[in-house]
Design a protein around this motif. Sequence first.
Motif, PDB file in Angstrom:
ATOM      1  N   ARG A   1      12.374  14.419  31.556  1.00 39.20           N
ATOM      2  CA  ARG A   1      12.740  15.834  31.555  1.00 39.20           C
ATOM      3  C   ARG A   1      13.889  16.118  32.507  1.00 39.20           C
ATOM      4  O   ARG A   1      14.650  17.062  32.313  1.00 39.20           O
ATOM      5  N   GLU A   2      14.064  15.264  33.507  1.00 41.14           N
ATOM      6  CA  GLU A   2      15.239  15.422  34.361  1.00 41.14           C
ATOM      7  C   GLU A   2      16.494  14.983  33.603  1.00 41.14           C
ATOM      8  O   GLU A   2      17.535  15.622  33.683  1.00 41.14           O
ATOM      9  N   ALA A   3      16.363  13.911  32.827  1.00 44.18           N
ATOM     10  CA  ALA A   3      17.552  13.341  32.156  1.00 44.18           C
ATOM     11  C   ALA A   3      17.841  14.025  30.816  1.00 44.18           C
ATOM     12  O   ALA A   3      19.008  14.195  30.441  1.00 44.18           O
ATOM     13  N   GLY A   4      16.818  14.457  30.096  1.00 43.16           N
ATOM     14  CA  GLY A   4      17.014  14.988  28.732  1.00 43.16           C
ATOM     15  C   GLY A   4      17.061  13.844  27.737  1.00 43.16           C
ATOM     16  O   GLY A   4      17.605  12.775  28.035  1.00 43.16           O
ATOM     17  N   SER A   5      16.470  14.066  26.544  1.00 48.25           N
ATOM     18  CA  SER A   5      16.435  12.948  25.592  1.00 48.25           C
ATOM     19  C   SER A   5      17.765  12.798  24.867  1.00 48.25           C
ATOM     20  O   SER A   5      18.507  13.758  24.706  1.00 48.25           O
ATOM     21  N   ARG A   6      17.995  11.563  24.428  1.00 48.64           N
ATOM     22  CA  ARG A   6      19.122  11.305  23.526  1.00 48.64           C
ATOM     23  C   ARG A   6      18.619  11.663  22.131  1.00 48.64           C
ATOM     24  O   ARG A   6      17.611  11.126  21.671  1.00 48.64           O
ATOM     25  N   ILE A   7      19.275  12.592  21.473  1.00 51.96           N
ATOM     26  CA  ILE A   7      18.756  13.024  20.172  1.00 51.96           C
ATOM     27  C   ILE A   7      19.554  12.325  19.073  1.00 51.96           C
ATOM     28  O   ILE A   7      20.765  12.529  18.939  1.00 51.96           O
ATOM     29  N   ILE A   8      18.862  11.492  18.313  1.00 56.97           N
ATOM     30  CA  ILE A   8      19.507  10.779  17.195  1.00 56.97           C
ATOM     31  C   ILE A   8      19.336  11.657  15.956  1.00 56.97           C
ATOM     32  O   ILE A   8      18.225  12.035  15.604  1.00 56.97           O
ATOM     33  N   THR A   9      20.438  11.974  15.304  1.00 59.12           N
ATOM     34  CA  THR A   9      20.339  12.928  14.198  1.00 59.12           C
ATOM     35  C   THR A   9      20.535  12.298  12.826  1.00 59.12           C
ATOM     36  O   THR A   9      20.074  12.834  11.824  1.00 59.12           O
ATOM     37  N   ARG A  10      21.265  11.202  12.742  1.00 60.65           N
ATOM     38  CA  ARG A  10      21.434  10.582  11.432  1.00 60.65           C
ATOM     39  C   ARG A  10      21.767   9.111  11.609  1.00 60.65           C
ATOM     40  O   ARG A  10      22.010   8.656  12.748  1.00 60.65           O
ATOM     41  N   ALA A  11      21.786   8.387  10.496  1.00 59.12           N
ATOM     42  CA  ALA A  11      22.031   6.950  10.564  1.00 59.12           C
ATOM     43  C   ALA A  11      22.542   6.477   9.212  1.00 59.12           C
ATOM     44  O   ALA A  11      22.234   7.077   8.181  1.00 59.12           O
ATOM     45  N   ASN A  12      23.320   5.417   9.244  1.00 61.06           N
ATOM     46  CA  ASN A  12      23.805   4.844   7.989  1.00 61.06           C
ATOM     47  C   ASN A  12      24.081   3.357   8.162  1.00 61.06           C
ATOM     48  O   ASN A  12      24.695   2.953   9.157  1.00 61.06           O
ATOM     49  N   GLY A  13      23.618   2.554   7.217  1.00 60.00           N
ATOM     50  CA  GLY A  13      23.844   1.105   7.318  1.00 60.00           C
ATOM     51  C   GLY A  13      23.291   0.581   8.631  1.00 60.00           C
ATOM     52  O   GLY A  13      22.123   0.802   8.956  1.00 60.00           O
ATOM     53  N   PRO A  14      24.131  -0.083   9.451  1.00 56.40           N
ATOM     54  CA  PRO A  14      23.632  -0.621  10.717  1.00 56.40           C
ATOM     55  C   PRO A  14      23.804   0.342  11.893  1.00 56.40           C
ATOM     56  O   PRO A  14      23.490  -0.019  13.022  1.00 56.40           O
ATOM     57  N   PHE A  15      24.320   1.548  11.634  1.00 61.43           N
ATOM     58  CA  PHE A  15      24.667   2.462  12.735  1.00 61.43           C
ATOM     59  C   PHE A  15      23.726   3.657  12.820  1.00 61.43           C
ATOM     60  O   PHE A  15      23.273   4.181  11.796  1.00 61.43           O
ATOM     61  N   ILE A  16      23.486   4.091  14.068  1.00 60.42           N
ATOM     62  CA  ILE A  16      22.814   5.377  14.291  1.00 60.42           C
ATOM     63  C   ILE A  16      23.823   6.315  14.951  1.00 60.42           C
ATOM     64  O   ILE A  16      24.797   5.854  15.572  1.00 60.42           O
ATOM     65  N   TYR A  17      23.602   7.616  14.808  1.00 61.09           N
ATOM     66  CA  TYR A  17      24.525   8.612  15.366  1.00 61.09           C
ATOM     67  C   TYR A  17      23.727   9.624  16.158  1.00 61.09           C
ATOM     68  O   TYR A  17      22.689  10.109  15.679  1.00 61.09           O
ATOM     69  N   ASP A  18      24.205   9.960  17.378  1.00 61.59           N
ATOM     70  CA  ASP A  18      23.488  10.979  18.131  1.00 61.59           C
ATOM     71  C   ASP A  18      24.071  12.352  17.830  1.00 61.59           C
ATOM     72  O   ASP A  18      25.023  12.484  17.043  1.00 61.59           O
ATOM     73  N   SER A  19      23.478  13.364  18.455  1.00 64.12           N
ATOM     74  CA  SER A  19      23.852  14.737  18.123  1.00 64.12           C
ATOM     75  C   SER A  19      25.300  15.042  18.484  1.00 64.12           C
ATOM     76  O   SER A  19      25.868  16.024  18.022  1.00 64.12           O
ATOM     77  N   GLU A  20      25.915  14.199  19.310  1.00 62.09           N
ATOM     78  CA  GLU A  20      27.334  14.392  19.656  1.00 62.09           C
ATOM     79  C   GLU A  20      28.243  13.660  18.670  1.00 62.09           C
ATOM     80  O   GLU A  20      29.453  13.643  18.829  1.00 62.09           O
ATOM     81  N   GLY A  21      27.627  12.986  17.704  1.00 64.18           N
ATOM     82  CA  GLY A  21      28.415  12.236  16.722  1.00 64.18           C
ATOM     83  C   GLY A  21      28.774  10.829  17.186  1.00 64.18           C
ATOM     84  O   GLY A  21      29.512  10.108  16.508  1.00 64.18           O
ATOM     85  N   THR A  22      28.252  10.407  18.340  1.00 61.07           N
ATOM     86  CA  THR A  22      28.573   9.062  18.837  1.00 61.07           C
ATOM     87  C   THR A  22      27.933   8.010  17.929  1.00 61.07           C
ATOM     88  O   THR A  22      26.740   8.090  17.622  1.00 61.07           O
ATOM     89  N   GLU A  23      28.750   7.025  17.536  1.00 59.04           N
ATOM     90  CA  GLU A  23      28.251   5.953  16.663  1.00 59.04           C
ATOM     91  C   GLU A  23      27.723   4.801  17.516  1.00 59.04           C
ATOM     92  O   GLU A  23      28.423   4.337  18.411  1.00 59.04           O
ATOM     93  N   ILE A  24      26.523   4.378  17.261  1.00 58.96           N
ATOM     94  CA  ILE A  24      25.919   3.283  18.037  1.00 58.96           C
ATOM     95  C   ILE A  24      25.407   2.217  17.068  1.00 58.96           C
ATOM     96  O   ILE A  24      24.684   2.529  16.106  1.00 58.96           O
ATOM     97  N   LEU A  25      25.796   0.965  17.324  1.00 58.38           N
ATOM     98  CA  LEU A  25      25.296  -0.147  16.509  1.00 58.38           C
ATOM     99  C   LEU A  25      23.845  -0.410  16.918  1.00 58.38           C
ATOM    100  O   LEU A  25      23.558  -0.628  18.100  1.00 58.38           O
TER     101      LEU A  25
END
Length: 459
Positions: free
Chosen positions: A30-54
């Motif tokens: 709760r101090e840090a706040g969660s990373r919110i993953i909003t969508r994903a495609n193929g081998p990548f996930i994307y967080d609410s800021e649109g950052t692409e993560i393998l």
Amino acid sequence: MTYQNYSLKQLQQIDAAHHLHPFTDHKELREAGSRIITRANGPFIYDSEGTEILDGMAGLWCVNIGYGRDELAEAAYAQMKELPYYNSFFKCSTPTPVLLSKKLAEIAPKHINQVFYGSSGSEANDTALRLVRHYWVLEGKPEKNRIISRKMAYHGSTVAATSLGGMDAMHKQLGGAVPNIVHVMMPYAYELALPGESDHDFGLRAAKAVEDAILEAGADKVAAFIGEPVMGAGGVKIPPVSYWPEVQRICRKYDVLLMLDEVITGYGRTGEWFASQTLGIEPDTITTAKALTSGYQPLSALLVGDRIAATLVGKGGEFNHGYTYSGHPVACAVALKNLEIIEREGLVDRVRNDTGPYFAKALQERIAGHDLVGEVRSIGLMGAIEIVKDKATKERFLPSGSAAVTLRDHAIAQGMMLRATGDTMILSPPLIWTRDTIDMACERISKALDLAQADLRKR
Ligand SMILES: Cc1ncc(COP(=O)(O)O)c(C=O)c1O
């Protein structure tokens, strides 16, 4: 879905106000706040800021066919319209668990032909525990009910699964485990082999711990041994090749059942449908979940060998156990489609013949040489990187686990999702990874290692 109407901050605030997470220090979260993953495609996930993560963890060891598969969504939709739910109690069944059971019997080792469904790996292990104890009761040996497991094993989070597992921190919060389960040493050569002891000899010694536990209790008191073919959550601990054949020999010698937990290793991860096939083990039960649906639906399948099934069916009497969602028609429809895709795309063969060996070579050639890395190891598309302060002495950074967390945070910032467990980084990517994806992962991990090293030096 209207989450798009909320800002990241709002979602984090609502999450903090109402959502308790698994395996989490909530004060810290709760101090840090969660990373919110909003969508994903193929081998990548994307967080609410649109950052692409393998995604190096296939979600949580499960999304074997990768994200964004319309066919699975369509299979679920069609089944929901036709028959969203009916139970398989009271002499009823629905078509998809029937057909899935047939499919699983086809791909499982030859002597395994029956399936019991649940919704999670933990539930399936609960079922396995009750089933093997019930088996010995039916065989007229009710006193044969001790289960031997291993330290650091992970078999899930229900009371029974935690009791089967060997995680101290979990046991401390249990307030009383399911009785008559004991834990022996794990086959983890990197830390537990004696100076000068070969991998082969260490594997035999670790297997001997199973025999010692059987002899201590008396073989007439021991129902089964349970193990992950490769310990996953405990740190991708790959046993020496001498270990499993010896464990199997010991179990047979004392007529102790062999329960394999393939919740992580099932459905292609090691280059065969099941790791028992990769490692040549013939278990009496195989616990599976996760990649059975590639995580698109919650579903577990306990695969039950002919020996137990023959007694269960032959002796009759009700097995007083089951779940509302045992054989859920939608989850089973998704599993059938998932297995069809794995087959159609040859993902199991690809791991065995191409990406698995390439992954092993890439880790050895590009990661193992780094100053922070004590050892890399892999089997199929499942790997571990040991983080050390001193390669030669294997000394770790203090406090324990802190260096791996530093590395994980750098890796995520580099667009690479890895998991830190203790001082070990673990990888278990979707089976759709190609050589190019492996190259991309190694590049990002190398950068993260350099950045983590700079940080750790400053400390
Ligand atoms: C080997 C093993 N068994 C059982 C489980 C529990 O599965 P679930 O979280 O679906 O209950 C896990 C979860 O990671 C696992 O790795």
